[in-house]
Design a protein around this motif. Structure first.
Motif, short mmCIF file in Angstrom:
data_model
loop_
_atom_site.label_atom_id
_atom_site.label_comp_id
_atom_site.label_asym_id
_atom_site.label_seq_id
_atom_site.Cartn_x
_atom_site.Cartn_y
_atom_site.Cartn_z
N GLU A 1 -33.36 2.82 -21.93
CA GLU A 1 -32.12 3.50 -22.32
C GLU A 1 -32.16 4.97 -21.91
O GLU A 1 -31.17 5.52 -21.41
CB GLU A 1 -31.91 3.38 -23.83
CG GLU A 1 -31.58 1.98 -24.32
CD GLU A 1 -32.81 1.09 -24.44
OE1 GLU A 1 -32.62 -0.14 -24.61
OE2 GLU A 1 -33.94 1.62 -24.37
N LYS B 1 -29.85 6.89 -19.14
CA LYS B 1 -29.08 8.09 -19.50
C LYS B 1 -29.33 9.21 -18.50
O LYS B 1 -28.41 9.90 -18.07
CB LYS B 1 -29.49 8.53 -20.91
CG LYS B 1 -28.69 9.70 -21.45
CD LYS B 1 -28.92 9.88 -22.95
CE LYS B 1 -30.35 10.20 -23.27
NZ LYS B 1 -30.58 10.47 -24.71
N THR C 1 -20.44 3.96 -14.62
CA THR C 1 -20.49 4.06 -16.07
C THR C 1 -21.95 3.95 -16.53
O THR C 1 -22.80 3.42 -15.79
CB THR C 1 -19.69 2.94 -16.76
OG1 THR C 1 -20.32 1.67 -16.47
CG2 THR C 1 -18.25 2.93 -16.27
N TYR C 2 -22.22 4.42 -17.75
CA TYR C 2 -23.57 4.31 -18.29
C TYR C 2 -23.98 2.85 -18.38
O TYR C 2 -25.13 2.49 -18.07
CB TYR C 2 -23.63 4.96 -19.68
CG TYR C 2 -24.90 4.61 -20.44
CD1 TYR C 2 -26.11 5.23 -20.13
CD2 TYR C 2 -24.88 3.63 -21.45
CE1 TYR C 2 -27.28 4.89 -20.81
CE2 TYR C 2 -26.04 3.30 -22.14
CZ TYR C 2 -27.23 3.92 -21.80
OH TYR C 2 -28.38 3.58 -22.48
N GLU C 3 -23.05 1.99 -18.79
CA GLU C 3 -23.35 0.56 -18.94
C GLU C 3 -23.76 -0.06 -17.61
O GLU C 3 -24.71 -0.86 -17.55
CB GLU C 3 -22.14 -0.18 -19.50
CG GLU C 3 -21.85 0.11 -20.97
CD GLU C 3 -21.24 1.50 -21.19
OE1 GLU C 3 -21.33 2.01 -22.32
OE2 GLU C 3 -20.67 2.07 -20.22
N ASP C 4 -23.08 0.34 -16.52
CA ASP C 4 -23.44 -0.19 -15.20
C ASP C 4 -24.82 0.29 -14.77
O ASP C 4 -25.62 -0.48 -14.22
CB ASP C 4 -22.40 0.24 -14.16
CG ASP C 4 -21.10 -0.55 -14.28
OD1 ASP C 4 -21.11 -1.61 -14.94
OD2 ASP C 4 -20.08 -0.10 -13.73
N LEU D 1 -27.27 1.20 -16.73
CA LEU D 1 -28.26 0.53 -17.58
C LEU D 1 -28.55 -0.87 -17.07
O LEU D 1 -29.72 -1.29 -16.99
CB LEU D 1 -27.76 0.48 -19.02
CG LEU D 1 -28.68 -0.21 -20.03
CD1 LEU D 1 -30.02 0.51 -20.14
CD2 LEU D 1 -28.01 -0.29 -21.41
N GLU D 2 -27.50 -1.62 -16.72
CA GLU D 2 -27.70 -2.98 -16.22
C GLU D 2 -28.44 -2.97 -14.88
O GLU D 2 -29.32 -3.81 -14.64
CB GLU D 2 -26.34 -3.69 -16.07
CG GLU D 2 -25.73 -4.10 -17.40
CD GLU D 2 -26.69 -4.91 -18.26
OE1 GLU D 2 -27.21 -5.93 -17.75
OE2 GLU D 2 -26.93 -4.53 -19.41
#
Length: 232
Positions: free
Chosen positions: A148, A152, A166-169, A171-172
């Motif tokens: 995580e 970030k 995006t942060y989600e992308d 992270l994945e």
């Protein structure tokens, strides 16, 4: 002297290694940038890296890579073009991870990396520097942080460069790279048995650079004392 800094994507290897190399007047070599450049080249050719590994091997001899150290840092050139910014996108990150599992790619780049390291004092960072590229490196460090936190950091870096993600992308992508890099059959991501494990979770960049610099200086002093003892 050869110093190997390994670790997963987003651990801060390149930024920290670059800063420490500057402080210590060592040559910094970013092996990850080389894999990114190969990944970028395959993307420009429209090759499906995961499903067409033989096609990747066919085009390897078309690739010319060079590293130059300029006033603003290290730049990597792909067939004469400065691709230092182009190789930092999430899409190229995935491509780099996919080409890195291919033995033909690793053998080609490892040969170049070893040649560079044999000519000068180096700090080299990557996934398998201490275990495969430079197994006899005098100092080995395995740098890590929570996935995580790594995501970030990478997301903030990409936003600064104006990337649309995006942060989600991120992270994945990072989770995918962790799994891909750790499970590949040839030279997987792992800490060398004699590496010093350093977790930078919660640290600022300055704190991490200071910590690694002190660790390396301590190790160098140990090596010098050891050599002095052996010569007596």
């Amino acid at each position: 002297m050869q110093i190997a800094i390994d670790g997963p994507s987003g651990a801060g290897k390149s930024t920290i290694a670059k800063a420490v190399a500057k402080k210590m007047n060592f040559t910094y070599i970013d092996t990850g940038a080389m894999y990114r450049a190969v990944g970028l080249y395959m993307l420009t050719l429209g090759i499906d890296i995961k499903n067409e590994p033989d096609e990747v091997a066919v085009h390897l001899d078309e690739i010319r890579l060079s590293i130059r150290h300029e006033a603003d840092g290290q730049h990597i050139f792909l067939n004469g073009e400065d691709v230092s910014d182009k190789i930092r996108t999430p899409e190229v990150s995935i491509a780099a991870s996919n080409v890195a599992v291919l033995p033909a790619v690793r053998m080609k780049l490892v040969e170049l990396q070893r040649i560079l390291a044999a000519k000068q004092d180096v700090i080299m960072d990557g996934r398998d520097v201490g275990t495969y590229v430079l197994p006899d490196a005098e100092i080995k460090i395995f740098l890590t942080a929570s996935v995580e936190e790594r995501a970030k950091r990478r997301f903030a870096e990409l936003c600064e460069k104006g990337a649309q993600t995006t942060y989600e992308d991120v992270l994945e992508d990072m989770k995918y790279r962790d799994k891909n890099d750790s499970s590949r059959a040839f030279a997987p991501l792992k800490a060398a048995d004699d590496a010093e494990l350093v977790d930078t979770s919660g640290n600022t960049l300055e704190e991490s650079v200071e910590r690694i610099s002190k660790l390396i200086c301590s190790k160098i002093n140990e090596k010098r004392n050891e050599k002095e003892c052996l010569s007596e």
